[in-house]
Write a protein that holds these residues in place. Structure first.
Motif, PDB file in Angstrom:
ATOM      1  N   LEU A 114     -17.468  46.488  72.074  1.00 39.39           N
ATOM      2  CA  LEU A 114     -16.933  46.321  70.830  1.00 39.39           C
ATOM      3  C   LEU A 114     -15.761  46.889  70.158  1.00 39.39           C
ATOM      4  O   LEU A 114     -14.877  46.659  69.355  1.00 39.39           O
ATOM      5  CB  LEU A 114     -17.856  46.697  69.444  1.00 39.39           C
ATOM      6  CG  LEU A 114     -19.442  45.791  69.567  1.00 39.39           C
ATOM      7  CD1 LEU A 114     -20.323  46.238  68.417  1.00 39.39           C
ATOM      8  CD2 LEU A 114     -19.005  44.228  69.319  1.00 39.39           C
ATOM      9  N   HIS A 115     -15.422  48.052  70.913  1.00 35.16           N
ATOM     10  CA  HIS A 115     -14.120  48.691  70.930  1.00 35.16           C
ATOM     11  C   HIS A 115     -13.080  47.760  71.240  1.00 35.16           C
ATOM     12  O   HIS A 115     -11.835  47.820  70.601  1.00 35.16           O
ATOM     13  CB  HIS A 115     -13.837  49.989  71.859  1.00 35.16           C
ATOM     14  CG  HIS A 115     -14.687  50.973  71.419  1.00 35.16           C
ATOM     15  ND1 HIS A 115     -15.923  51.096  71.455  1.00 35.16           N
ATOM     16  CD2 HIS A 115     -14.157  52.093  70.947  1.00 35.16           C
ATOM     17  CE1 HIS A 115     -16.354  52.104  71.093  1.00 35.16           C
ATOM     18  NE2 HIS A 115     -15.373  52.812  70.501  1.00 35.16           N
ATOM     19  N   LYS A 116     -13.280  46.802  72.346  1.00 32.23           N
ATOM     20  CA  LYS A 116     -12.229  45.858  72.596  1.00 32.23           C
ATOM     21  C   LYS A 116     -12.394  44.384  72.339  1.00 32.23           C
ATOM     22  O   LYS A 116     -11.307  43.626  72.383  1.00 32.23           O
ATOM     23  CB  LYS A 116     -12.051  45.966  74.181  1.00 32.23           C
ATOM     24  CG  LYS A 116     -11.437  47.387  74.774  1.00 32.23           C
ATOM     25  CD  LYS A 116     -10.051  47.408  74.628  1.00 32.23           C
ATOM     26  CE  LYS A 116      -9.407  48.315  75.967  1.00 32.23           C
ATOM     27  NZ  LYS A 116      -8.148  48.097  76.220  1.00 32.23           N
ATOM     28  N   LEU A 133     -18.095  43.855  79.505  1.00 33.82           N
ATOM     29  CA  LEU A 133     -17.357  44.994  80.155  1.00 33.82           C
ATOM     30  C   LEU A 133     -16.230  44.567  80.984  1.00 33.82           C
ATOM     31  O   LEU A 133     -15.026  45.305  80.637  1.00 33.82           O
ATOM     32  CB  LEU A 133     -18.511  46.054  80.785  1.00 33.82           C
ATOM     33  CG  LEU A 133     -19.266  46.734  79.741  1.00 33.82           C
ATOM     34  CD1 LEU A 133     -20.392  47.362  80.501  1.00 33.82           C
ATOM     35  CD2 LEU A 133     -18.542  47.649  78.868  1.00 33.82           C
ATOM     36  N   ASN A 134     -16.399  43.966  81.943  1.00 33.46           N
ATOM     37  CA  ASN A 134     -15.420  43.761  82.986  1.00 33.46           C
ATOM     38  C   ASN A 134     -14.188  42.810  82.192  1.00 33.46           C
ATOM     39  O   ASN A 134     -13.181  43.316  82.497  1.00 33.46           O
ATOM     40  CB  ASN A 134     -15.802  42.933  84.208  1.00 33.46           C
ATOM     41  CG  ASN A 134     -16.806  43.844  85.093  1.00 33.46           C
ATOM     42  OD1 ASN A 134     -16.471  45.233  85.200  1.00 33.46           O
ATOM     43  ND2 ASN A 134     -17.527  43.235  85.800  1.00 33.46           N
ATOM     44  N   ARG A 135     -14.350  42.062  81.522  1.00 37.41           N
ATOM     45  CA  ARG A 135     -13.614  41.295  80.768  1.00 37.41           C
ATOM     46  C   ARG A 135     -12.796  42.282  79.768  1.00 37.41           C
ATOM     47  O   ARG A 135     -11.560  41.994  79.871  1.00 37.41           O
ATOM     48  CB  ARG A 135     -14.139  39.997  80.224  1.00 37.41           C
ATOM     49  CG  ARG A 135     -13.154  38.882  79.433  1.00 37.41           C
ATOM     50  CD  ARG A 135     -13.729  37.617  79.120  1.00 37.41           C
ATOM     51  NE  ARG A 135     -14.890  37.380  79.776  1.00 37.41           N
ATOM     52  CZ  ARG A 135     -16.132  36.799  79.490  1.00 37.41           C
ATOM     53  NH1 ARG A 135     -16.324  37.059  77.813  1.00 37.41           N
ATOM     54  NH2 ARG A 135     -16.976  36.521  80.066  1.00 37.41           N
ATOM     55  N   ALA A 136     -13.551  42.844  79.075  1.00 33.50           N
ATOM     56  CA  ALA A 136     -12.943  43.563  77.958  1.00 33.50           C
ATOM     57  C   ALA A 136     -11.998  44.910  78.473  1.00 33.50           C
ATOM     58  O   ALA A 136     -11.057  44.961  77.958  1.00 33.50           O
ATOM     59  CB  ALA A 136     -14.007  44.343  77.044  1.00 33.50           C
ATOM     60  N   TYR A 137     -12.380  45.223  79.735  1.00 29.36           N
ATOM     61  CA  TYR A 137     -11.633  46.506  80.167  1.00 29.36           C
ATOM     62  C   TYR A 137     -10.912  45.873  81.452  1.00 29.36           C
ATOM     63  O   TYR A 137     -10.126  47.011  82.004  1.00 29.36           O
ATOM     64  CB  TYR A 137     -12.442  47.321  80.487  1.00 29.36           C
ATOM     65  CG  TYR A 137     -12.974  48.000  78.918  1.00 29.36           C
ATOM     66  CD1 TYR A 137     -12.210  49.084  78.542  1.00 29.36           C
ATOM     67  CD2 TYR A 137     -14.271  47.707  78.518  1.00 29.36           C
ATOM     68  CE1 TYR A 137     -12.549  49.755  77.390  1.00 29.36           C
ATOM     69  CE2 TYR A 137     -14.448  48.005  77.266  1.00 29.36           C
ATOM     70  CZ  TYR A 137     -13.788  49.233  76.743  1.00 29.36           C
ATOM     71  OH  TYR A 137     -13.925  49.851  75.419  1.00 29.36           O
ATOM     72  N   ARG A 155     -12.444  56.513  82.988  1.00 20.46           N
ATOM     73  CA  ARG A 155     -11.133  55.598  83.068  1.00 20.46           C
ATOM     74  C   ARG A 155     -11.493  54.668  81.965  1.00 20.46           C
ATOM     75  O   ARG A 155     -10.136  54.382  81.177  1.00 20.46           O
ATOM     76  CB  ARG A 155     -11.178  55.128  84.399  1.00 20.46           C
ATOM     77  CG  ARG A 155      -9.946  54.210  84.691  1.00 20.46           C
ATOM     78  CD  ARG A 155      -9.825  53.517  86.196  1.00 20.46           C
ATOM     79  NE  ARG A 155     -10.644  52.500  86.200  1.00 20.46           N
ATOM     80  CZ  ARG A 155     -11.645  52.509  87.128  1.00 20.46           C
ATOM     81  NH1 ARG A 155     -11.968  53.489  87.954  1.00 20.46           N
ATOM     82  NH2 ARG A 155     -12.582  51.579  87.189  1.00 20.46           N
ATOM     83  N   ILE A 156     -12.433  54.212  81.722  1.00 23.92           N
ATOM     84  CA  ILE A 156     -12.593  53.160  80.568  1.00 23.92           C
ATOM     85  C   ILE A 156     -12.106  53.919  79.014  1.00 23.92           C
ATOM     86  O   ILE A 156     -11.383  53.424  78.339  1.00 23.92           O
ATOM     87  CB  ILE A 156     -13.932  52.549  80.334  1.00 23.92           C
ATOM     88  CG1 ILE A 156     -14.011  51.355  81.382  1.00 23.92           C
ATOM     89  CG2 ILE A 156     -14.174  51.960  79.131  1.00 23.92           C
ATOM     90  CD1 ILE A 156     -15.356  50.813  81.445  1.00 23.92           C
ATOM     91  N   LEU A 157     -12.657  55.164  79.039  1.00 19.86           N
ATOM     92  CA  LEU A 157     -12.278  55.846  77.673  1.00 19.86           C
ATOM     93  C   LEU A 157     -10.747  55.915  77.623  1.00 19.86           C
ATOM     94  O   LEU A 157     -10.408  55.926  76.453  1.00 19.86           O
ATOM     95  CB  LEU A 157     -13.067  57.085  77.757  1.00 19.86           C
ATOM     96  CG  LEU A 157     -14.479  56.949  77.595  1.00 19.86           C
ATOM     97  CD1 LEU A 157     -15.306  58.474  77.769  1.00 19.86           C
ATOM     98  CD2 LEU A 157     -15.065  56.291  76.531  1.00 19.86           C
ATOM     99  N   LYS A 158     -10.072  56.040  78.663  1.00 22.13           N
ATOM    100  CA  LYS A 158      -8.445  56.377  78.396  1.00 22.13           C
ATOM    101  C   LYS A 158      -7.950  55.157  78.029  1.00 22.13           C
ATOM    102  O   LYS A 158      -6.758  55.307  77.469  1.00 22.13           O
ATOM    103  CB  LYS A 158      -7.878  56.773  79.959  1.00 22.13           C
ATOM    104  CG  LYS A 158      -8.606  58.328  80.462  1.00 22.13           C
ATOM    105  CD  LYS A 158      -7.825  58.574  81.532  1.00 22.13           C
ATOM    106  CE  LYS A 158      -8.318  59.818  82.097  1.00 22.13           C
ATOM    107  NZ  LYS A 158      -7.884  60.122  83.719  1.00 22.13           N
ATOM    108  N   GLN A 159      -8.506  54.103  78.110  1.00 23.01           N
ATOM    109  CA  GLN A 159      -7.911  52.773  77.428  1.00 23.01           C
ATOM    110  C   GLN A 159      -8.119  52.775  75.812  1.00 23.01           C
ATOM    111  O   GLN A 159      -7.532  51.988  75.170  1.00 23.01           O
ATOM    112  CB  GLN A 159      -8.451  51.708  78.157  1.00 23.01           C
ATOM    113  CG  GLN A 159      -8.403  51.437  79.459  1.00 23.01           C
ATOM    114  CD  GLN A 159      -8.808  50.215  79.809  1.00 23.01           C
ATOM    115  OE1 GLN A 159      -8.988  49.045  79.054  1.00 23.01           O
ATOM    116  NE2 GLN A 159      -9.541  50.228  81.246  1.00 23.01           N
TER     117      GLN A 159
END
Length: 187
Positions: A114-116, A133-137, A155-159
């Motif tokens: 939901l963040h993305k 998840l893969n698509r969003a990030y 690494r995801i959190l850094k986005q």
């Protein structure tokens, strides 16, 4: 001007939730526009009563227990009900504790998605979050375990930014409103 300190208490089911809360604390505290300096005191503890017993409580204390519903399998339904029962026991333990429920549909992955992006589908199994998840990030994780590996998750959190957190809150509120209109009962 010095910012007022605010502490928020959590018990979390696993490492990804703890890593997320650590990231959120650091991100809020690094924001020059933040009104408060926050401490997100989180412990990995599946049992809310055990978390409450570990705490020294001086005044009224609110704790949010973040955990997953997982599935309709009897074992997961029982785990969910047990967590709710243990939250009630913690509140009645003689300490001045109020436990709040913070579960995320099947899994915490919904919150991260939901963040993305929006997630308006009804999913029947937690593994179905992987493609979203893969698509969003922009990732190619082969399974949820790979996504939950510390290096990958961080690494995801850094986005993410606080604007992404605000977007996730808005998207989750929209889901809750749709569920209410559709007659879903809030647990």
């Amino acid at each position: 001007m010095r910012k007022e300190n605010r502490t928020y208490y959590f018990s979390v089911e696993g490492e990804t939730e703890k890593w997320y809360l650590n990231w959120l604390q650091n991100t809020i505290n690094a924001d020059p526009d933040a009104k408060y300096t926050v401490k997100l005191d989180s412990k990995i503890q599946k049992d809310p009563l055990a978390r409450a017993k570990q705490m020294t409580v001086i005044g009224k204390t609110e704790i949010t227990h973040i955990f997953d519903y997982e599935s309709e399998d009897p074992v997961h339904v029982q785990q969910f009900r047990t967590a709710l029962d243990r939250m009630k026991e913690a509140q009645n333990s003689g300490k001045n504790i109020k436990y709040r429920l913070g579960y995320s549909n099947f899994t915490f992955e919904l919150w991260i998605i939901l963040h993305k992006s929006d997630c308006n589908r009804h999913l029947t199994h937690r593994s179905q979050y992987l493609a979203l998840l893969n698509r969003a990030y922009g990732e190619l994780f082969e399974n949820l375990d790979q996504y939950k590996h510390e290096d990958n998750f961080k690494r995801i959190l850094k986005q993410l930014t606080l604007d992404h957190v605000r977007a996730a809150i808005q998207r989750s509120n929209a889901i809750m409103q749709r569920n209410q209109v559709d007659g879903c009962v809030l647990q």
